[in-house]
Scaffold this motif. Structure first.
Motif, PDB file in Angstrom:
ATOM      1  N   ASN A   6      -3.382   5.281   2.058  1.00  0.00           N
ATOM      2  CA  ASN A   6      -5.013   4.343   1.261  1.00  0.00           C
ATOM      3  C   ASN A   6      -4.753   3.421  -0.062  1.00  0.00           C
ATOM      4  O   ASN A   6      -6.134   3.406  -0.571  1.00  0.00           O
ATOM      5  CB  ASN A   6      -6.234   5.522   2.022  1.00  0.00           C
ATOM      6  CG  ASN A   6      -6.048   5.771   3.336  1.00  0.00           C
ATOM      7  OD1 ASN A   6      -5.645   5.287   3.833  1.00  0.00           O
ATOM      8  ND2 ASN A   6      -6.362   7.407   3.316  1.00  0.00           N
ATOM      9  N   THR A   7      -3.949   3.742  -1.476  1.00  0.00           N
ATOM     10  CA  THR A   7      -4.497   3.652  -2.019  1.00  0.00           C
ATOM     11  C   THR A   7      -3.507   2.166  -2.175  1.00  0.00           C
ATOM     12  O   THR A   7      -2.552   2.072  -1.656  1.00  0.00           O
ATOM     13  CB  THR A   7      -3.679   4.552  -2.848  1.00  0.00           C
ATOM     14  OG1 THR A   7      -4.143   5.512  -2.973  1.00  0.00           O
ATOM     15  CG2 THR A   7      -4.035   4.018  -4.835  1.00  0.00           C
ATOM     16  N   CYS A   8      -3.523   1.206  -2.392  1.00  0.00           N
ATOM     17  CA  CYS A   8      -3.501  -0.510  -3.039  1.00  0.00           C
ATOM     18  C   CYS A   8      -2.382  -0.052  -4.127  1.00  0.00           C
ATOM     19  O   CYS A   8      -2.690   0.549  -5.117  1.00  0.00           O
ATOM     20  CB  CYS A   8      -3.964  -1.616  -3.395  1.00  0.00           C
ATOM     21  SG  CYS A   8      -3.347  -3.005  -3.927  1.00  0.00           S
ATOM     22  N   ALA A   9      -0.519   0.220  -4.053  1.00  0.00           N
ATOM     23  CA  ALA A   9       0.482   0.456  -4.960  1.00  0.00           C
ATOM     24  C   ALA A   9       0.684  -0.615  -6.108  1.00  0.00           C
ATOM     25  O   ALA A   9       0.835  -1.044  -6.948  1.00  0.00           O
ATOM     26  CB  ALA A   9       1.427   0.740  -3.719  1.00  0.00           C
ATOM     27  N   GLU A  10       0.012  -2.482  -5.225  1.00  0.00           N
ATOM     28  CA  GLU A  10       0.629  -3.413  -5.635  1.00  0.00           C
ATOM     29  C   GLU A  10      -0.875  -4.752  -5.309  1.00  0.00           C
ATOM     30  O   GLU A  10      -0.674  -4.877  -4.124  1.00  0.00           O
ATOM     31  CB  GLU A  10       2.107  -3.642  -5.368  1.00  0.00           C
ATOM     32  CG  GLU A  10       2.320  -4.986  -6.233  1.00  0.00           C
ATOM     33  CD  GLU A  10       4.030  -5.274  -5.748  1.00  0.00           C
ATOM     34  OE1 GLU A  10       4.137  -6.716  -6.106  1.00  0.00           O
ATOM     35  OE2 GLU A  10       4.063  -4.980  -5.107  1.00  0.00           O
ATOM     36  N   GLU A  11      -0.801  -5.218  -6.011  1.00  0.00           N
ATOM     37  CA  GLU A  11      -2.441  -6.084  -5.915  1.00  0.00           C
ATOM     38  C   GLU A  11      -1.979  -6.895  -6.931  1.00  0.00           C
ATOM     39  O   GLU A  11      -1.407  -7.181  -8.171  1.00  0.00           O
ATOM     40  CB  GLU A  11      -3.747  -5.106  -6.541  1.00  0.00           C
ATOM     41  CG  GLU A  11      -4.503  -6.707  -5.939  1.00  0.00           C
ATOM     42  CD  GLU A  11      -6.251  -5.291  -6.514  1.00  0.00           C
ATOM     43  OE1 GLU A  11      -7.146  -6.171  -5.288  1.00  0.00           O
ATOM     44  OE2 GLU A  11      -6.228  -4.214  -6.613  1.00  0.00           O
ATOM     45  N   TYR A  12      -2.469  -8.387  -6.034  1.00  0.00           N
ATOM     46  CA  TYR A  12      -2.379  -9.745  -6.779  1.00  0.00           C
ATOM     47  C   TYR A  12      -2.991 -10.012  -7.404  1.00  0.00           C
ATOM     48  O   TYR A  12      -4.812  -9.556  -6.368  1.00  0.00           O
ATOM     49  CB  TYR A  12      -2.138 -10.768  -5.653  1.00  0.00           C
ATOM     50  CG  TYR A  12      -1.013 -12.169  -6.064  1.00  0.00           C
ATOM     51  CD1 TYR A  12      -0.535 -12.042  -6.636  1.00  0.00           C
ATOM     52  CD2 TYR A  12      -1.864 -13.171  -5.978  1.00  0.00           C
ATOM     53  CE1 TYR A  12       0.303 -13.699  -7.182  1.00  0.00           C
ATOM     54  CE2 TYR A  12      -1.509 -14.145  -7.001  1.00  0.00           C
ATOM     55  CZ  TYR A  12      -0.234 -14.981  -7.043  1.00  0.00           C
ATOM     56  OH  TYR A  12       0.151 -15.387  -7.652  1.00  0.00           O
ATOM     57  N   ASP A  13      -3.110 -10.504  -8.514  1.00  0.00           N
ATOM     58  CA  ASP A  13      -4.602 -11.230  -9.368  1.00  0.00           C
ATOM     59  C   ASP A  13      -5.496 -11.835  -8.025  1.00  0.00           C
ATOM     60  O   ASP A  13      -5.252 -13.582  -7.817  1.00  0.00           O
ATOM     61  CB  ASP A  13      -4.106 -11.784  -9.782  1.00  0.00           C
ATOM     62  CG  ASP A  13      -5.492 -12.099 -11.278  1.00  0.00           C
ATOM     63  OD1 ASP A  13      -6.257 -13.487 -10.742  1.00  0.00           O
ATOM     64  OD2 ASP A  13      -5.768 -12.191 -12.017  1.00  0.00           O
ATOM     65  N   ARG A  14      -6.787 -11.870  -8.396  1.00  0.00           N
ATOM     66  CA  ARG A  14      -7.304 -12.778  -7.052  1.00  0.00           C
ATOM     67  C   ARG A  14      -7.950 -12.985  -7.275  1.00  0.00           C
ATOM     68  O   ARG A  14      -8.101 -14.159  -6.523  1.00  0.00           O
ATOM     69  CB  ARG A  14      -8.992 -11.072  -6.715  1.00  0.00           C
ATOM     70  CG  ARG A  14      -9.772 -10.666  -7.529  1.00  0.00           C
ATOM     71  CD  ARG A  14     -10.455  -9.706  -7.005  1.00  0.00           C
ATOM     72  NE  ARG A  14      -9.618  -8.819  -7.039  1.00  0.00           N
ATOM     73  CZ  ARG A  14     -10.468  -7.683  -6.244  1.00  0.00           C
ATOM     74  NH1 ARG A  14     -11.606  -8.009  -5.536  1.00  0.00           N
ATOM     75  NH2 ARG A  14      -9.872  -6.545  -5.870  1.00  0.00           N
ATOM     76  N   ARG A  49       1.447  -0.644  -0.212  1.00  0.00           N
ATOM     77  CA  ARG A  49      -0.244   0.250   0.048  1.00  0.00           C
ATOM     78  C   ARG A  49       0.976   1.461  -0.015  1.00  0.00           C
ATOM     79  O   ARG A  49       1.920   1.132   0.696  1.00  0.00           O
ATOM     80  CB  ARG A  49      -1.328  -0.247   1.312  1.00  0.00           C
ATOM     81  CG  ARG A  49      -2.126  -0.639   1.183  1.00  0.00           C
ATOM     82  CD  ARG A  49      -2.943  -0.658   2.307  1.00  0.00           C
ATOM     83  NE  ARG A  49      -3.883  -1.331   1.676  1.00  0.00           N
ATOM     84  CZ  ARG A  49      -5.423  -1.301   1.367  1.00  0.00           C
ATOM     85  NH1 ARG A  49      -5.484  -0.341   0.587  1.00  0.00           N
ATOM     86  NH2 ARG A  49      -6.137  -2.159   1.012  1.00  0.00           N
ATOM     87  N   ASP A  50       0.281   2.286  -0.588  1.00  0.00           N
ATOM     88  CA  ASP A  50       0.704   3.782  -0.336  1.00  0.00           C
ATOM     89  C   ASP A  50       0.216   4.932   0.391  1.00  0.00           C
ATOM     90  O   ASP A  50      -1.042   5.600  -0.800  1.00  0.00           O
ATOM     91  CB  ASP A  50       1.002   4.084  -2.194  1.00  0.00           C
ATOM     92  CG  ASP A  50       1.765   5.214  -1.765  1.00  0.00           C
ATOM     93  OD1 ASP A  50       2.165   5.433  -1.047  1.00  0.00           O
ATOM     94  OD2 ASP A  50       2.315   6.298  -2.718  1.00  0.00           O
TER      95      ASP A  50
END
Length: 306
Positions: free
Chosen positions: A221-229, A218-219
């Motif tokens: 409150n923003t997700c900076a890197e997300e894994y494919d759900r 996270r950066d």
């Protein structure tokens, strides 16, 4: 059985079906769903933190307001009551009075099971013992824990595997499962967490795939890197002993905006899962009650379709 007897029996069964009430035929023809719906207490966390409701109210609210008979607690809402048998007995009474089953306790704030410092890790493991005991007392099958830690991916993976194995060995004596949720950091990487499960290799240690918790970094409150759900859920399902149906927002057709529930539940079904899918509403556009009911309606609709 000879042919004459077989034909006579077949005719009797056919005749019985012919006069059977419509509801009876529906029961016979209805396919059994591969999951049941439970309610995660975190769905009501705003009301609980605001003291509008209490942990002891949870079973009755779950049954009376939402028509759900299985509950998943969060330990923060009765943090000092894990060893208070008087309190636990009252909670059990509330469950019995409302026909509610206790399924799991989500455990937070007891230390990092993936701590790379051995002494701190052992302390974290031991901190969870009381929740294993409380789960046993309440008739739960499972506690949910976190595989957090600081260090490289490999260092934390090795530490988490050791910590989970140690806790799993204790929980096995009480016939309680220990499951890990993808809950941020390394644990939200499906490949990493499934790798930890392979290292632990215990029948009572598994996962709780959460449809929405795949943010690795996270950066603010923003997700900076997300894994494919979808990829992550597929990787975690072989070890799953529960599923968390996370929801935030809904479109005008009642579908979850962030997650394709039909696609996700097909992944769950194809993994051969048979168990509880817990509603965990975390949105703000709707009230907690409205969000829970929207999520329930969505699950029920897809449950019938697939």
């Amino acid at each position: 059985m000879n042919r004459k007897v077989f034909l006579r029996n077949a005719s009797a069964i056919a005749a019985a079906c012919a006069v059977m009430p419509a509801w009876g035929k529906e029961l016979i023809s209805a396919k059994k769903s591969f999951f049941e719906i439970s309610l995660a207490q975190w769905s009501l966390h705003k009301k609980l933190f605001a003291k509008e409701i209490d942990n002891l109210d949870f079973p009755a609210i779950t049954k009376k307001e939402f028509g759900i008979s299985v509950v998943e607690y969060v330990n923060v809402f009765f943090k000092d009551k894990a060893e208070n048998t008087q309190y636990l007995n009252e909670l059990l009474k509330r469950c019995k009075d409302n026909g509610v089953k206790n399924h799991l306790i989500m455990c937070d704030g007891e230390g990092d099971l993936g701590n790379t410092d051995a002494n701190a890790r052992i302390k974290a493991v031991e901190n969870h013992y009381k929740w294993v005991n409380a789960a046993k007392y309440l008739g739960c099958a499972t506690i949910r824990v976190n595989a957090a830690g600081r260090g490289t991916a490999t260092e934390v993976s090795d530490a988490a595997a050791e910590g989970l194995a140690r806790l799993g060995a204790y929980a096995a004596k009480e016939k309680i499962n220990v499951i890990v949720e993808n809950h941020g950091g390394y644990s939200s990487d499906g490949s990493w967490l499934s790798g930890v499960m392979k290292k632990v290799n215990k029948s009572n240690v598994g996962t709780l795939p959460d449809f929405g918790n795949f943010c690795i970094r996270r950066d603010g409150n923003t997700c900076a890197e997300e894994y494919d759900r979808y990829k992550g859920t597929k990787e975690l399902m072989p070890f799953a002993k529960g599923v968390s149906a996370k929801s935030y927002n809904f479109d005008d057709k009642g579908n979850c905006v962030e997650t394709d529930y039909e696609k996700m539940l097909k992944i769950v079904k194809e993994a051969g899962f048979n168990g509880y899918v817990g509603i965990e509403y975390e949105g703000s556009a709707l009230s907690e009650s409205e969000g829970i009911l929207k999520t329930k309606a969505l699950l029920e609709r897809i449950q019938k379709a697939i």
